[in-house]
Design an enzyme around this catalytic site. Sequence first.
Site, PDB file in Angstrom:
ATOM      1  CE  LYS A 176      -2.107   2.994   1.831  1.00 52.81           C
ATOM      2  NZ  LYS A 176      -1.922   4.365   1.332  1.00 52.81           N
ATOM      3  CD  GLU A 251      12.401   0.691  10.207  1.00 51.72           C
ATOM      4  OE1 GLU A 251      12.982   1.640  10.765  1.00 51.72           O
ATOM      5  OE2 GLU A 251      12.827  -0.472  10.240  1.00 51.72           O
ATOM      6  CB  CYS A 285      12.544   8.859   8.815  1.00 54.74           C
ATOM      7  SG  CYS A 285      13.600   7.731   7.921  1.00 54.74           S
ATOM      8  CD  GLU A 384       9.668  13.010  11.580  1.00 54.96           C
ATOM      9  OE1 GLU A 384       8.531  12.578  11.785  1.00 54.96           O
ATOM     10  OE2 GLU A 384      10.585  12.331  11.090  1.00 54.96           O
TER      11      GLU A 384
HETATM   12  P1  NAD Z   1       1.771   8.604   7.429  1.00 52.06           P
HETATM   13  O1  NAD Z   1       1.884   7.822   8.664  1.00 52.06           O
HETATM   14  O2  NAD Z   1       0.753   9.659   7.342  1.00 52.06           O
HETATM   15  O3  NAD Z   1       1.495   7.657   6.182  1.00 52.06           O
HETATM   16  C1  NAD Z   1       2.298   6.546   5.925  1.00 52.06           C
HETATM   17  C2  NAD Z   1       1.474   5.505   5.220  1.00 52.06           C
HETATM   18  O4  NAD Z   1       0.470   5.053   6.107  1.00 52.06           O
HETATM   19  C3  NAD Z   1       0.763   5.984   3.952  1.00 52.06           C
HETATM   20  O5  NAD Z   1       0.800   4.967   2.986  1.00 52.06           O
HETATM   21  C4  NAD Z   1      -0.650   6.189   4.450  1.00 52.06           C
HETATM   22  O6  NAD Z   1      -1.613   6.056   3.421  1.00 52.06           O
HETATM   23  C5  NAD Z   1      -0.791   5.060   5.449  1.00 52.06           C
HETATM   24  N1  NAD Z   1      -1.852   5.245   6.436  1.00 52.06           N
HETATM   25  C6  NAD Z   1      -2.354   6.391   6.940  1.00 52.06           C
HETATM   26  N2  NAD Z   1      -3.358   6.123   7.817  1.00 52.06           N
HETATM   27  C7  NAD Z   1      -3.476   4.774   7.878  1.00 52.06           C
HETATM   28  C8  NAD Z   1      -4.315   3.891   8.601  1.00 52.06           C
HETATM   29  N3  NAD Z   1      -5.258   4.331   9.443  1.00 52.06           N
HETATM   30  N4  NAD Z   1      -4.143   2.564   8.428  1.00 52.06           N
HETATM   31  C9  NAD Z   1      -3.214   2.087   7.600  1.00 52.06           C
HETATM   32  N5  NAD Z   1      -2.397   2.889   6.861  1.00 52.06           N
HETATM   33  C10 NAD Z   1      -2.526   4.209   7.005  1.00 52.06           C
HETATM   34  O7  NAD Z   1       3.233   9.168   7.164  1.00 52.06           O
HETATM   35  P2  NAD Z   1       3.736  10.052   5.949  1.00 52.06           P
HETATM   36  O8  NAD Z   1       3.275  11.440   6.195  1.00 52.06           O
HETATM   37  O9  NAD Z   1       3.400   9.408   4.664  1.00 52.06           O
HETATM   38  O10 NAD Z   1       5.311   9.924   6.128  1.00 52.06           O
HETATM   39  C11 NAD Z   1       6.019  10.751   6.959  1.00 52.06           C
HETATM   40  C12 NAD Z   1       6.401  10.031   8.221  1.00 52.06           C
HETATM   41  O11 NAD Z   1       7.087   8.809   7.916  1.00 52.06           O
HETATM   42  C13 NAD Z   1       7.360  10.807   9.056  1.00 52.06           C
HETATM   43  O12 NAD Z   1       6.981  10.764  10.409  1.00 52.06           O
HETATM   44  C14 NAD Z   1       8.687  10.094   8.858  1.00 52.06           C
HETATM   45  O13 NAD Z   1       9.613  10.267   9.862  1.00 52.06           O
HETATM   46  C15 NAD Z   1       8.273   8.698   8.692  1.00 52.06           C
HETATM   47  N6  NAD Z   1       9.287   7.933   7.946  1.00 52.06           N
HETATM   48  C16 NAD Z   1      10.067   7.042   8.647  1.00 52.06           C
HETATM   49  C17 NAD Z   1      11.063   6.333   8.002  1.00 52.06           C
HETATM   50  C18 NAD Z   1      11.924   5.344   8.742  1.00 52.06           C
HETATM   51  O14 NAD Z   1      12.609   4.553   8.108  1.00 52.06           O
HETATM   52  N7  NAD Z   1      11.928   5.345  10.038  1.00 52.06           N
HETATM   53  C19 NAD Z   1      11.265   6.524   6.635  1.00 52.06           C
HETATM   54  C20 NAD Z   1      10.451   7.436   5.954  1.00 52.06           C
HETATM   55  C21 NAD Z   1       9.455   8.136   6.635  1.00 52.06           C
END
Ligand code: NAD
Length: 491
Positions: A176, A251, A285, A384
Amino acid sequence: MQNQLFINGAWVAPAKGQMLPVIDPATEEVFHHIAAATEDDADAAVAAARAAFDTGPWPRLSGRERAVYLRAIAQGIRDRLPDLARIEVRDNGKPLPEAEWDLGDAAGCFDYYADLAEDLDDEVEDIALADGRFTAKALREPLGVAVAIVPWNYPLLMASWKVAPALAAGCTMILKPAETTSLTALELGEIAKAAGLPAGVLNILSGKGSVVGQRLIEHPGVDKVAFTGSGPVGSRIMAAGARDIKRVSLELGGKSPFVVFADSDIEKAVEWIMFGIFWNQGQVCSATSRVLVERALYPALLKRLVEEAGKIRIGNGLQDGTLLGPLVNQGQYEDVLRHIARAREQGATVVSGGKRPEGFDKGYYLEPTILTDVPLDSDAWVEEIFGPVVCLRPFDTEGEAIRLANDSRFGLAAAVMSADDARCDRVARAFRAGIVWINCSQPTFTQAPWGGYKQSGIGRELGRWGLDNYLETKQVTRLVSDQPWGWYLKG
Ligand code: NAD
């Protein structure tokens, strides 16, 4: 570019016919539409993955056989790299060389896990038992149907970090992608199809996290959820998985420190600080967004940093020479601007950037931003921001630097720079973080473990640790003695 869902080896229209616009963050133009999967599509994808796991060939192939498919996918990405990189730029905004870099790494990730899949065939471990009447072995087996949910900052690369080890292990899966950046993930479906991957092994659903994502994380047919994204969604995934004891790896975000001692080469420090926070527009991240500088170096370093940040070429990621593209979408852009406004209100000084660059009427552009005088309890220091915004702060002693560095609910990454190797090693050990860089910030390798301490996540991706996420360990014990067990006396 695809605009359907990839379920059971075929492209299908979304059950409810809903679509989502795809917006180029450099121009704000809608240039495509993608399918918005809903609950029925999630159910169909899980059924396909479940059947492929329970009765299909995939988990029963040897690792060597699976490796052939993984290498074909790696080659498929390489063959299309220039075109995929341009799609990634239009979808995400990042500069083209960075997109090419990501895609090369994504292909490398499939090759790397092909090697580990081959090694799995020989990974039956004989266990030395204290009781000579038995022998035992440990087998490693695929754990089942995995769901991979990924964010928008490295669209195909984050997908590859999960898809490659899951397939290598013999799992079947549903990917997804983030609703903002699904295009290259969908192309991965086409590449997997061309590689001859059996139907149902990899299913790809674009659509809203709150709809299709939520259904997937709650689905009883799913054994494992691998997630990269924000903390709040990570918490939801843990809660949803608790009901039927799903395996979960997370992550999440970070607020990573970079400690620079006064004996550092100032030019090297400037280069790595800038890369650590401004590459990928700071939407990283592991970005080192809190920079702690020993007081003797602080004024000179701040001056050089402001000079160099002002020279960063901002523009459309497809233009030659662009170093900083637009942020990924309007929501993220407004969020980062809100963070900067709040930082000012809470007492920080914006010494550089902090606003839309001159000459850009369209697109989600923001100047590289440097904050000083940031109070330790203010949002800019604690939360963040996920944009090109760095906080700089002087320190006086090594102990103070370590205390400030670790004073965070996150623990994803940390960096230290000094000419004194022993000091670097000492500080590296003192950091409470899953990834530590010495004399640099950010280089990431497929072979090395990636993941966070504290609220930055659970589990590790990449390297052999990444494969462990998708394997179960089975103990097989054999009685080899003819002696009676003797629990009861016969007759
Ligand atoms: P997000 O959590 O909003 O979304 C991530 C994913 O989760 C998307 O595909 C989204 O559609 C899905 N999602 C959202 N709500 C959901 C639900 N209720 N159930 C299942 N899936 C759902 O995050 P974002 O804004 O896309 O990404 C930014 C965040 O990701 C930042 O906090 C960043 O630090 C983190 N990040 C971490 C790493 C790592 O390796 N630690 C790498 C990249 C990004």
